[in-house]
Design an enzyme around this catalytic site. Structure first.
Site, PDB file in Angstrom:
ATOM      1  N   GLU A 106      19.056 -59.627   2.956  1.00 21.22           N
ATOM      2  CA  GLU A 106      19.570 -60.912   3.436  1.00 21.22           C
ATOM      3  C   GLU A 106      20.149 -61.794   2.335  1.00 21.22           C
ATOM      4  O   GLU A 106      20.780 -62.813   2.626  1.00 21.22           O
ATOM      5  CB  GLU A 106      18.459 -61.653   4.185  1.00 21.22           C
ATOM      6  N   GLU A 138       2.899 -43.093   0.841  1.00 21.61           N
ATOM      7  CA  GLU A 138       2.370 -44.195   0.031  1.00 21.61           C
ATOM      8  C   GLU A 138       1.287 -43.743  -0.946  1.00 21.61           C
ATOM      9  O   GLU A 138       0.918 -44.462  -1.863  1.00 21.61           O
ATOM     10  CB  GLU A 138       1.830 -45.303   0.922  1.00 21.61           C
TER      11      GLU A 138
END
Length: 294
Positions: A79, A110
């Site tokens: 953004e 992960e």
């Protein structure tokens, strides 16, 4: 057991709540996210102070995480371009499991600290880079591996976790601990832990952009006017900043390739577009400074 994994004693009968009470509970618990971030305000301010000169010198923002935390990092980085015209290549994100993990969980990714190290090292980190490492547990191996690579390169490291004494916060140059406690739905850190991380990311990146003159007053003057809605926003921002009418603002914006900063300087200084751009270049993009330069 980690606080973020501990079942909430307060809402043991959650599945039996009437809908109104269920909704109220889920909403009210989010207020704890705000409180946790507020408690970390001093260290967040120190992070911004340390990051700004590095980013101003050409460094990159690099976000690293897994699951919800990783996706929040991707979101914050993506953004920055439409909001502040920030170059895509200077806001990078690493998500355990790769880009596909943005939309579908990649089990086990992960847990691979070596891959985290290799993924970060592949970005060729430099001392001016700012690496933001996110893990609600604070001990995600992928994130810790990336932290090791970032530290090896001398980059600024910021560890964000939702548990006290978390490794990612302890081993980073700056550790931000967001003590949000147990989730209403046990272990679902996409709830208030995720909310707290989103607030911190918004705060850090927005504060950096303000300090880099991407904002004039509180106006988003370095945005990309890439669609009809944003073109209208550019006109409205220019009108607000200068007092110009819609026709004048629109005309000058068009001459400035819809760069709001340049249009403001043209209208307030009553100078040609080329001169306005030169003044902005001389002032490192600061509208306030450009308005004062002779």
């Amino acid at each position: 057991m980690l606080k973020t994994e501990t079942p909430s004693q307060e809402h043991a009968g959650l599945d039996q709540y009437p809908v109104a009470s269920l909704v109220d509970t889920l909403i009210d618990d989010q207020l704890n996210a705000v409180a946790a971030v507020r408690a970390a305000a001093d260290v967040i301010a120190a992070v911004v102070e340390a990051a700004v000169p590095r980013i101003a010198a050409g460094g990159r923002l690099i976000y690293v995480g897994a699951g919800t935390s990783g996706r929040l990092g991707v979101l914050d980085g993506v953004e920055l371009h439409p909001t502040f015209s920030w170059p895509h290549e200077r806001a990078l994100s690493l998500l355990a499991g790769g880009k596909g993990a943005m939309f579908k969980a990649v089990e086990g990714a992960e847990d691979d600290s070596k891959q985290g190290f290799l993924d970060l090292a592949a970005l060729l980190p430099q001392p001016d880079d700012v690496v933001i490492l996110l893990a609600a547990s604070g001990s995600t191996p992928y994130v810790l591996g990336a932290l090791d690579a970032a530290r090896t390169a001398g980059a600024l490291t910021i560890g964000i976790a939702n548990n006290i004494d978390a490794p990612v916060a302890a081993r980073a140059e700056f550790g931000i601990t967001l003590d949000t406690g147990p989730e209403v739905i046990s272990g679902s850190t996409r709830l208030k832990a995720g909310t707290s991380q989103k607030i911190v990311l918004n705060t850090i990146s927005s504060a950096i952009m303000v300090r880099l003159h991407k904002v004039y007053g509180n106006l988003m003057v370095d945005m990309k006017a890439s669609n009809a809605k944003l073109l209208r926003r550019a006109v409205a921002l220019t009108m607000h900043a200068t007092g110009a009418d819609e026709a004048s603002a629109g005309f000058v914006l068009e001459q400035c390739d819809y760069h709001v900063k340049a249009a403001i300087v043209v209208l307030l200084r009553q100078i040609p577009v080329a001169r306005a751009r030169a003044l902005l270049d001389q002032s490192d993009g600061s509208v306030r400074a450009a308005l004062l330069l002779q």
